[in-house]
Design an enzyme around this catalytic site. Structure first.
Site, PDB file in Angstrom:
ATOM      1  N   PHE A  97      79.971  40.309 114.094  1.00 19.40           N
ATOM      2  CA  PHE A  97      80.564  38.943 113.378  1.00 19.40           C
ATOM      3  C   PHE A  97      81.844  38.856 113.404  1.00 19.40           C
ATOM      4  CE2 PHE A  97      81.919  36.243 109.870  1.00 19.40           C
ATOM      5  CZ  PHE A  97      81.178  35.051 110.856  1.00 19.40           C
ATOM      6  N   ASN A 144      72.279  37.317 122.873  1.00 20.44           N
ATOM      7  CA  ASN A 144      73.443  37.594 123.202  1.00 20.44           C
ATOM      8  C   ASN A 144      73.943  38.663 124.033  1.00 20.44           C
ATOM      9  OD1 ASN A 144      75.603  39.889 122.161  1.00 20.44           O
ATOM     10  ND2 ASN A 144      74.099  40.093 120.772  1.00 20.44           N
ATOM     11  N   ARG A 145      74.752  38.215 124.907  1.00 24.15           N
ATOM     12  CA  ARG A 145      75.213  39.347 125.485  1.00 24.15           C
ATOM     13  C   ARG A 145      77.035  39.786 125.601  1.00 24.15           C
ATOM     14  NH1 ARG A 145      71.905  35.623 129.625  1.00 24.15           N
ATOM     15  NH2 ARG A 145      73.657  34.544 130.414  1.00 24.15           N
ATOM     16  N   TYR A 146      77.056  39.764 124.970  1.00 24.95           N
ATOM     17  CA  TYR A 146      78.643  39.732 125.294  1.00 24.95           C
ATOM     18  C   TYR A 146      79.639  40.804 125.782  1.00 24.95           C
ATOM     19  CZ  TYR A 146      79.437  36.349 120.520  1.00 24.95           C
ATOM     20  OH  TYR A 146      79.827  34.286 119.975  1.00 24.95           O
ATOM     21  N   GLY A 147      79.116  41.755 125.296  1.00 24.18           N
ATOM     22  CA  GLY A 147      79.573  42.606 126.381  1.00 24.18           C
ATOM     23  C   GLY A 147      80.683  43.374 125.486  1.00 24.18           C
ATOM     24  N   PHE A 148      80.843  43.944 124.630  1.00 23.27           N
ATOM     25  CA  PHE A 148      81.810  44.196 123.882  1.00 23.27           C
ATOM     26  C   PHE A 148      83.360  43.893 124.172  1.00 23.27           C
ATOM     27  CE2 PHE A 148      79.777  48.507 123.533  1.00 23.27           C
ATOM     28  CZ  PHE A 148      78.689  48.551 122.407  1.00 23.27           C
ATOM     29  N   ASN A 175      83.290  49.895 113.491  1.00 21.97           N
ATOM     30  CA  ASN A 175      82.073  50.002 113.984  1.00 21.97           C
ATOM     31  C   ASN A 175      83.309  50.171 116.373  1.00 21.97           C
ATOM     32  OD1 ASN A 175      80.408  49.495 116.625  1.00 21.97           O
ATOM     33  ND2 ASN A 175      78.886  49.089 114.592  1.00 21.97           N
ATOM     34  N   ASN A 206      79.111  53.200 118.225  1.00 26.21           N
ATOM     35  CA  ASN A 206      77.497  52.656 118.693  1.00 26.21           C
ATOM     36  C   ASN A 206      77.314  52.787 120.077  1.00 26.21           C
ATOM     37  OD1 ASN A 206      76.146  50.323 119.716  1.00 26.21           O
ATOM     38  ND2 ASN A 206      77.436  48.618 119.302  1.00 26.21           N
ATOM     39  N   SER A 208      74.206  51.692 121.362  1.00 23.58           N
ATOM     40  CA  SER A 208      72.758  50.993 121.441  1.00 23.58           C
ATOM     41  C   SER A 208      72.324  49.853 122.117  1.00 23.58           C
ATOM     42  CB  SER A 208      72.419  51.425 120.082  1.00 23.58           C
ATOM     43  OG  SER A 208      72.345  51.169 119.108  1.00 23.58           O
ATOM     44  N   SER A 209      74.062  49.219 122.259  1.00 25.44           N
ATOM     45  CA  SER A 209      73.668  47.672 122.185  1.00 25.44           C
ATOM     46  C   SER A 209      73.761  48.102 123.517  1.00 25.44           C
ATOM     47  CB  SER A 209      75.680  47.335 122.544  1.00 25.44           C
ATOM     48  OG  SER A 209      75.354  45.650 123.373  1.00 25.44           O
ATOM     49  N   ASN A 211      73.939  45.796 125.898  1.00 29.25           N
ATOM     50  CA  ASN A 211      74.956  44.358 127.310  1.00 29.25           C
ATOM     51  C   ASN A 211      76.212  45.734 127.877  1.00 29.25           C
ATOM     52  OD1 ASN A 211      73.624  42.872 126.034  1.00 29.25           O
ATOM     53  ND2 ASN A 211      74.984  42.586 124.404  1.00 29.25           N
ATOM     54  N   THR A 212      76.251  46.822 127.851  1.00 29.73           N
ATOM     55  CA  THR A 212      77.297  47.371 128.569  1.00 29.73           C
ATOM     56  C   THR A 212      76.399  48.395 129.898  1.00 29.73           C
ATOM     57  OG1 THR A 212      78.719  47.188 126.941  1.00 29.73           O
ATOM     58  CG2 THR A 212      79.429  48.875 128.632  1.00 29.73           C
ATOM     59  N   LYS A 249      74.201  54.348 115.260  1.00 27.08           N
ATOM     60  CA  LYS A 249      73.625  52.930 115.933  1.00 27.08           C
ATOM     61  C   LYS A 249      72.663  53.074 116.748  1.00 27.08           C
ATOM     62  CE  LYS A 249      74.018  47.791 115.001  1.00 27.08           C
ATOM     63  NZ  LYS A 249      74.901  46.809 114.967  1.00 27.08           N
ATOM     64  N   SER A 279      68.217  48.378 112.743  1.00 26.99           N
ATOM     65  CA  SER A 279      69.126  48.980 114.495  1.00 26.99           C
ATOM     66  C   SER A 279      69.986  47.700 115.107  1.00 26.99           C
ATOM     67  CB  SER A 279      67.513  48.783 115.085  1.00 26.99           C
ATOM     68  OG  SER A 279      67.504  47.308 114.841  1.00 26.99           O
ATOM     69  N   ASN A 280      70.397  48.042 116.510  1.00 24.80           N
ATOM     70  CA  ASN A 280      70.443  47.394 117.357  1.00 24.80           C
ATOM     71  C   ASN A 280      69.764  46.340 117.697  1.00 24.80           C
ATOM     72  OD1 ASN A 280      73.008  46.380 118.829  1.00 24.80           O
ATOM     73  ND2 ASN A 280      73.781  48.448 119.207  1.00 24.80           N
TER      74      ASN A 280
END
Length: 398
Positions: A97, A144-148, A175, A206, A208-209, A211-212, A249, A279-280
């Site tokens: 967020f 979402n696929r922000y990708g950090f 994080n 982190n 576990s996203s 998107n990377t 995470k 979880s993620n």
């Protein structure tokens, strides 16, 4: 001519009165923090705008403290311990967020017991191409696929240093993520430990996203062991008076074998983290999803993740015999959702998607309902309820 001027004057006056009236109506609704106002009027209007644009507006709203602060103290039975921290309540805002550490103070004043920012990468990076956020309104979910996307360590640290000078009472989690082009992943996480040690109350690693590219491979036993060993070594080199806890995470899409591997790794002395976040977002797509954007690539959060993350909490709580503190995340929209995660084994919980759909009133709603549920079930505190149904829930997943 005079009639035209009179008509123009009347139209202008009507427009002014209407604008003032509508503005006053919305202003009072926001000021009173009424959930019905948000759900029936404000949020349906907000949902007409692109999701990422609305996300940015929400962050700015908390940054500039446009939402009401909590004036009444939290109920006594919500007071709890997380790691070594005393919290007024167990509800936190999840990373993702406030990615850049801009709105911590405003989030805290709105009633969160703790705040987690990020993921933060060492170097600034834009993240993935837009559009990269999608509402699944019928499913109470977001993809979402922000990708950090990140402002980078230096910019975020500058903000957090100012924050800690003005409000040192906030329990703040940082994080950590890796830059997309970094080949040796643990280097970026070690940099984060060194950079934010003076301001972070706890760190989250982190990995576990979804998107990377390749990030989730770091959850594999051999990779995870190397990563955690390096990160914990870096933390242990810090001044003993300031060695923030390190949490990991994990994804909700782990197999039983994956869970066993992770539990085995974190049981080793050199890899022993201080807690887990479960979880993620998930990459799984249930056939029950209804929204038109359900097939978009990215991590799914919100209601469809609720049961999956709760079962994962129970599994890992049981596997670790309750010795590892857990922050439960995923599909928490009301007090019952939070209660379910606590009795599954969570020491605290975090929200994100429900805040996006229901606005700031959801913070007080969840806390009030959770307090009532604890009392109704004979628990005098969150800690008393923690893990009470973990074995039952874990058996149901087999």
């Amino acid at each position: 001519m005079r009639q035209k001027l009179t008509l123009a004057y009347k139209l202008k006056s009507t427009a002014i009165v209407t604008t003032v009236g509508v503005g006053a109506f919305f202003g009072i609704g926001v000021y009173r923090n009424e959930d019905k106002f948000y759900d029936k009027f404000l949020m349906p209007i907000v949902q007409l705008c692109p999701p990422e644009y609305c996300h940015r507006l929400a962050v700015l709203g908390f940054k500039y403290k446009l939402f009401p602060r909590q004036h009444q103290p939290d109920s006594e039975n919500l007071k709890t311990k997380l790691l070594d921290f005393s919290l007024s309540n167990p509800l936190g805002i999840a990373a993702g967020f406030d990615k850049h550490g801009e709105a911590v103070d405003g989030l805290s004043q709105s009633g969160f017991g703790f705040v987690e920012i990020g993921s933060v990468t060492p170097e600034p990076q834009p993240g993935n191409d837009k559009p990269r956020v999608f509402r699944l309104i019928e499913d109470k979910a977001i993809i979402n696929r922000y990708g950090f996307n990140s402002d980078g360590h230096d910019a975020v640290l500058e903000r957090l240093l100012k924050l800690k000078k003005s409000n040192a009472e906030i329990v703040l989690g940082v994080n950590l993520g890796k830059n997309k082009t970094t080949e040796i992943a643990h280097d970026d996480y070690v940099k984060g430990i060194d950079k934010f040690a003076s301001v972070a109350d706890y760190f989250v690693v982190n990995i576990s996203s979804p998107n990377t590219a390749g990030l989730r491979n770091l959850q594999q036993a051999e990779n995870l062991q190397l990563l955690l060993r390096k990160v914990i070594e870096a933390r242990n080199k810090l001044d003993q008076a300031k060695r923030p806890p390190i949490l990991l995470k994990v994804a909700p899409d782990l197999t039983d074998s994956d869970v066993q591997d992770i539990v085995s790794v974190i049981s080793k002395k050199e890899c022993r983290v201080d807690g887990l976040l479960i979880s993620n977002t998930t990459i799984e797509r249930s056939e029950s999803l209804k929204s038109k954007d359900k097939s978009e690539t990215g991590g799914l959060s919100g209601a469809p993740l609720g049961s999956r993350s709760t079962k994962m909490i129970a599994k890992i709580y049981t596997a670790t015999k309750g010795q590892v503190p857990i922050i439960g995340i995923g599909g928490i929209f009301n007090g019952q959702d939070a209660f379910d995660k606590i009795v599954a084994g969570a020491s605290a919980v975090q929200i994100y998607t429900s805040l996006i759909y229901h606005g700031p009133p959801v913070i007080q709603k969840i806390k009030k309902e959770l307090s009532n549920l604890l009392a109704a079930n004979g628990y005098e505190s969150v800690e008393m309820a923690r893990g009470k149904q973990a074995k039952i829930i874990a058996k149901e997943t087999k």
